[in-house]
Design a protein around this motif. Structure first.
Motif, PDB file in Angstrom:
ATOM      1  N   ASP A  58       0.840  -1.215   0.000  1.00 26.30           N
ATOM      2  CA  ASP A  58       0.000   0.000   0.000  1.00 26.30           C
ATOM      3  C   ASP A  58       0.867   1.253   0.000  1.00 26.30           C
TER       4      ASP A  58
ATOM      5  N   LEU B  11       2.143   1.997  -3.427  1.00 29.29           N
ATOM      6  CA  LEU B  11       1.048   2.503  -4.261  1.00 29.29           C
ATOM      7  C   LEU B  11       0.742   3.961  -3.915  1.00 29.29           C
ATOM      8  N   ASN B  12       0.762   4.299  -2.639  1.00 30.42           N
ATOM      9  CA  ASN B  12       0.513   5.686  -2.228  1.00 30.42           C
ATOM     10  C   ASN B  12       1.609   6.623  -2.722  1.00 30.42           C
ATOM     11  N   GLU B  13       2.871   6.178  -2.684  1.00 29.32           N
ATOM     12  CA  GLU B  13       3.974   6.986  -3.214  1.00 29.32           C
ATOM     13  C   GLU B  13       3.805   7.219  -4.717  1.00 29.32           C
ATOM     14  N   VAL B  14       3.377   6.171  -5.425  1.00 26.97           N
ATOM     15  CA  VAL B  14       3.139   6.289  -6.868  1.00 26.97           C
ATOM     16  C   VAL B  14       2.061   7.338  -7.131  1.00 26.97           C
ATOM     17  N   LYS B  15       0.994   7.299  -6.352  1.00 28.54           N
ATOM     18  CA  LYS B  15      -0.092   8.277  -6.527  1.00 28.54           C
ATOM     19  C   LYS B  15       0.415   9.704  -6.322  1.00 28.54           C
TER      20      LYS B  15
ATOM     21  N   ASP C 285       3.518  10.728  -6.824  1.00 15.98           N
ATOM     22  CA  ASP C 285       4.333  11.039  -8.008  1.00 15.98           C
ATOM     23  C   ASP C 285       3.453  11.399  -9.206  1.00 15.98           C
ATOM     24  N   ILE C 286       2.357  10.696  -9.376  1.00 11.25           N
ATOM     25  CA  ILE C 286       1.452  10.965 -10.506  1.00 11.25           C
ATOM     26  C   ILE C 286       0.844  12.362 -10.355  1.00 11.25           C
ATOM     27  N   ASN C 287       0.445  12.705  -9.139  1.00 20.00           N
ATOM     28  CA  ASN C 287      -0.139  14.034  -8.902  1.00 20.00           C
ATOM     29  C   ASN C 287       0.872  15.140  -9.154  1.00 20.00           C
TER      30      ASN C 287
ATOM     31  N   TYR D 124       0.157  12.607 -15.835  1.00 20.86           N
ATOM     32  CA  TYR D 124       0.354  11.392 -16.621  1.00 20.86           C
ATOM     33  C   TYR D 124       0.964  11.700 -17.987  1.00 20.86           C
TER      34      TYR D 124
ATOM     35  N   MET E 246      -4.230  -0.198  -9.015  1.00 22.70           N
ATOM     36  CA  MET E 246      -5.040   0.961  -9.390  1.00 22.70           C
ATOM     37  C   MET E 246      -5.032   1.092 -10.917  1.00 22.70           C
TER      38      MET E 246
ATOM     39  N   LEU F 167      -4.076   3.104 -13.842  1.00 21.75           N
ATOM     40  CA  LEU F 167      -3.155   4.211 -14.117  1.00 21.75           C
ATOM     41  C   LEU F 167      -3.689   5.068 -15.262  1.00 21.75           C
TER      42      LEU F 167
END
Length: 168
Positions: free
Chosen positions: A28, A31-35, A37-39, A43, A93, A95
């Motif tokens: 988790d 996944l939260n770190e990825v979110k 980075d995406i923000n 994308y 999630m 992407l």
């Protein structure tokens, strides 16, 4: 591609398909770190490269076009399916992408289009071969073949076929 465009109406689906990228993570927190980075980055194609470099084996991204029942991740995330059973990448999630009702490009149905196009090419090839090499049956020869075949059948009637000797 041209065959698909010319025959697009032939390639319809009975139910929506998910088309996009699903990102799975080992934890988790990853996944939260990825979110985050995406923000920060938004994308783009370079984002996927960045994520792969930063998280290496911590994430997995899968590009897919699937309908309900064809992929566990898509079923779970988009079709209210059962929980993810992948122990290596248990959280996921979407992407990129979403549900579509019909193929958008030929690659969405590439296997079917390729098969159909090969069938068309084969039929054209057979037609060309028949035109180039017409079949001519010599009726005189055919009668002698049929006559010889009938004589063999008549000669074999009533004969028992030996199965060979048994060895001790």
């Amino acid at each position: 591609k041209q065959y698909f465009e010319a025959n697009r109406s032939k390639y319809k689906w009975d139910e929506p398909h998910f088309k996009g990228i699903i990102l799975s993570a080992r934890t988790d927190s990853i996944l939260n770190e990825v979110k985050v980075d995406i923000n920060k980055l938004g994308y783009s194609d370079s984002l996927t490269n960045y994520l792969h470099k930063k998280y290496t084996n911590g994430i997995k991204m899968e590009r897919m076009v699937v309908k309900k029942g064809e992929n566990e991740l898509a079923d779970n995330l988009l079709f209210n399916g059962p929980a993810i059973t992948n122990k290596t990448y248990p959280v996921a999630m979407v992407l990129e992408g979403g549900l579509i009702n019909a193929p958008e490009v030929y690659t969405d149905v590439k296997g079917t289009v390729t098969n159909d196009y090969q069938d068309v090419l084969e039929k054209q090839w057979i037609k060309e071969l028949k035109a180039k090499y017409p079949v001519v049956i010599d009726r005189r020869i055919l009668k002698t073949v049929n006559k010889a075949e009938n004589q063999v059948e008549t000669a074999n009637k009533g004969k028992k076929v030996s199965k060979g000797k048994k060895r001790k």
